[in-house]
Design a protein around this motif. Structure first.
Motif, PDB file in Angstrom:
ATOM      1  N   UNK A  13       0.813  -1.215   0.000  1.00 24.10           N
ATOM      2  CA  UNK A  13       0.000   0.000   0.000  1.00 24.10           C
ATOM      3  C   UNK A  13       0.847   1.266   0.000  1.00 24.10           C
ATOM      4  N   UNK A  14       2.167   1.116   0.138  1.00 20.07           N
ATOM      5  CA  UNK A  14       3.067   2.274   0.081  1.00 20.07           C
ATOM      6  C   UNK A  14       3.385   2.687  -1.357  1.00 20.07           C
ATOM      7  N   UNK A  15       2.918   1.921  -2.356  1.00 20.51           N
ATOM      8  CA  UNK A  15       3.194   2.302  -3.752  1.00 20.51           C
ATOM      9  C   UNK A  15       2.767   3.728  -4.059  1.00 20.51           C
ATOM     10  N   UNK A  16       1.526   4.143  -3.770  1.00 19.91           N
ATOM     11  CA  UNK A  16       1.169   5.531  -4.081  1.00 19.91           C
ATOM     12  C   UNK A  16       1.983   6.552  -3.294  1.00 19.91           C
ATOM     13  N   UNK A  17       2.466   6.164  -2.114  1.00 19.90           N
ATOM     14  CA  UNK A  17       3.327   7.070  -1.347  1.00 19.90           C
ATOM     15  C   UNK A  17       4.647   7.276  -2.086  1.00 19.90           C
ATOM     16  N   UNK A  18       5.245   6.174  -2.571  1.00 19.74           N
ATOM     17  CA  UNK A  18       6.485   6.274  -3.346  1.00 19.74           C
ATOM     18  C   UNK A  18       6.256   7.049  -4.634  1.00 19.74           C
ATOM     19  N   UNK A  19       5.094   6.826  -5.272  1.00 13.15           N
ATOM     20  CA  UNK A  19       4.790   7.527  -6.516  1.00 13.15           C
ATOM     21  C   UNK A  19       4.656   9.027  -6.266  1.00 13.15           C
ATOM     22  N   UNK A  20       3.958   9.403  -5.209  1.00 11.40           N
ATOM     23  CA  UNK A  20       3.796  10.822  -4.894  1.00 11.40           C
ATOM     24  C   UNK A  20       5.138  11.460  -4.533  1.00 11.40           C
ATOM     25  N   UNK A  21       5.952  10.729  -3.784  1.00 14.77           N
ATOM     26  CA  UNK A  21       7.270  11.250  -3.407  1.00 14.77           C
ATOM     27  C   UNK A  21       8.145  11.417  -4.641  1.00 14.77           C
ATOM     28  N   UNK A  22       8.088  10.436  -5.557  1.00 11.84           N
ATOM     29  CA  UNK A  22       8.862  10.541  -6.790  1.00 11.84           C
ATOM     30  C   UNK A  22       8.404  11.703  -7.651  1.00 11.84           C
ATOM     31  N   UNK A  23       7.089  11.899  -7.730  1.00 10.42           N
ATOM     32  CA  UNK A  23       6.556  13.028  -8.492  1.00 10.42           C
ATOM     33  C   UNK A  23       7.028  14.344  -7.894  1.00 10.42           C
ATOM     34  N   UNK A  24       6.994  14.437  -6.578  1.00  6.88           N
ATOM     35  CA  UNK A  24       7.427  15.651  -5.885  1.00  6.88           C
ATOM     36  C   UNK A  24       8.910  15.922  -6.121  1.00  6.88           C
ATOM     37  N   UNK A  25       9.698  14.845  -6.254  1.00 12.01           N
ATOM     38  CA  UNK A  25      11.146  14.994  -6.401  1.00 12.01           C
ATOM     39  C   UNK A  25      11.644  15.079  -7.827  1.00 12.01           C
ATOM     40  N   UNK A  26      10.731  15.074  -8.831  1.00 15.70           N
ATOM     41  CA  UNK A  26      11.169  15.106 -10.230  1.00 15.70           C
ATOM     42  C   UNK A  26      12.137  16.257 -10.507  1.00 15.70           C
ATOM     43  N   UNK A  27      11.829  17.423  -9.961  1.00 16.44           N
ATOM     44  CA  UNK A  27      12.657  18.591 -10.226  1.00 16.44           C
ATOM     45  C   UNK A  27      14.023  18.547  -9.576  1.00 16.44           C
ATOM     46  N   UNK A  28      14.241  17.592  -8.668  1.00 16.79           N
ATOM     47  CA  UNK A  28      15.525  17.481  -7.978  1.00 16.79           C
ATOM     48  C   UNK A  28      16.518  16.596  -8.717  1.00 16.79           C
ATOM     49  N   UNK A  29      16.072  15.927  -9.791  1.00 16.55           N
ATOM     50  CA  UNK A  29      16.984  15.007 -10.477  1.00 16.55           C
ATOM     51  C   UNK A  29      18.188  15.738 -11.055  1.00 16.55           C
ATOM     52  N   UNK A  30      17.955  16.821 -11.764  1.00 19.83           N
ATOM     53  CA  UNK A  30      19.076  17.559 -12.348  1.00 19.83           C
ATOM     54  C   UNK A  30      19.914  16.667 -13.250  1.00 19.83           C
ATOM     55  N   UNK A  31      21.188  17.000 -13.366  1.00 16.52           N
ATOM     56  CA  UNK A  31      22.111  16.217 -14.181  1.00 16.52           C
ATOM     57  C   UNK A  31      22.690  15.070 -13.359  1.00 16.52           C
ATOM     58  N   UNK A  32      23.009  13.992 -14.035  1.00 17.82           N
ATOM     59  CA  UNK A  32      23.611  12.841 -13.374  1.00 17.82           C
ATOM     60  C   UNK A  32      24.972  13.236 -12.811  1.00 17.82           C
TER      61      UNK A  32
END
Length: 219
Positions: free
Chosen positions: A89-108
């Motif tokens: 049931x933590x899948x949507x939590x991980x998905x929301x956290x990943x969506x929130x963090x998209x802008x933090x990826x930057x360059x490798x």
């Protein structure tokens, strides 16, 4: 087994963080969303975690009902860890956290580890429909289970059975989709994702209807 630490706050967010707020716990959940994993496989796909910390987190997750440990029947005869229903049931939590963090990826960064299947959850967010999708990147191959329900959300390597669509894309395209800058449909139209397969999901992707729109920061 270490005693559970608590924020001692009567708040559901604080109670949730009592269980999954420790360093590495949610990343272990990310790995176990692929299904049962051996301790050695988890350690290999969580570069930077010590053996002691990984063992401690897994014991805590067992105690708190997030994961279970079981022995495979012969000839495997190895122990594996897998998520409980509460853990899945933590899948949507991980998905929301990943969506929130998209802008933090930057360059490798030079110090960044990379695993092909770490793109599985972002691609699950970007794709719509139901079915099995194989994804081939330069770093490796994994498969997605769209609309999987109670089963694993994804798996490392090729799918064990028939697939509904197969996507081939380069790392730059995958990164753009994971950042929310590019939709799968736009990438297909631009020739940056090659889609093969005869299923409805493959057809929807070729027609540009198999993915979600890019976010506010995307194109």
């Amino acid at each position: 087994m270490s005693p559970r630490r608590s924020y001692d706050q009567y708040c559901s967010a604080a109670r949730a963080l009592d269980l999954v707020g420790d360093r590495w716990t949610l990343l272990i959940v990310r790995e176990l969303l692929a299904g049962p994993r051996r301790y050695t496989d988890l350690h290999a796909d969580l570069p930077g975690v010590s053996t002691d910390v990984l063992a401690s987190r897994l014991k805590d997750m067992e105690r708190d009902g997030i994961a279970t440990r079981r022995r495979l029947p012969p000839p495997g005869a190895a122990y594996v860890y897998e998520l409980s229903e509460r853990g899945r049931a933590l899948l949507p939590v991980l998905q929301a956290l990943g969506k929130w963090g998209e802008g933090e990826l930057g360059e490798l960064r030079p110090t960044d580890a990379v695993r092909a299947h770490w793109s599985a959850l972002p691609l699950l967010r970007a794709l719509e429909g139901e079915g099995i999708v194989e994804v081939l990147l330069e770093e490796g191959e994994f498969h997605l289970r769209l609309g999987a329900g109670d089963g694993p959300a994804y798996g490392d390597g090729p799918a064990p059975g028939p697939v509904d669509a197969r996507l081939v894309l380069d790392s730059a395209t995958c990164t753009a989709v994971c950042r929310g800058e590019l939709t799968p449909a736009d990438a297909v139209r631009a020739g940056r994702i090659t889609v093969t397969g005869d299923g409805a999901l493959a057809e929807a992707l070729r027609e540009g209807t198999g993915g979600r729109e890019a976010g506010p920061g995307g194109t």
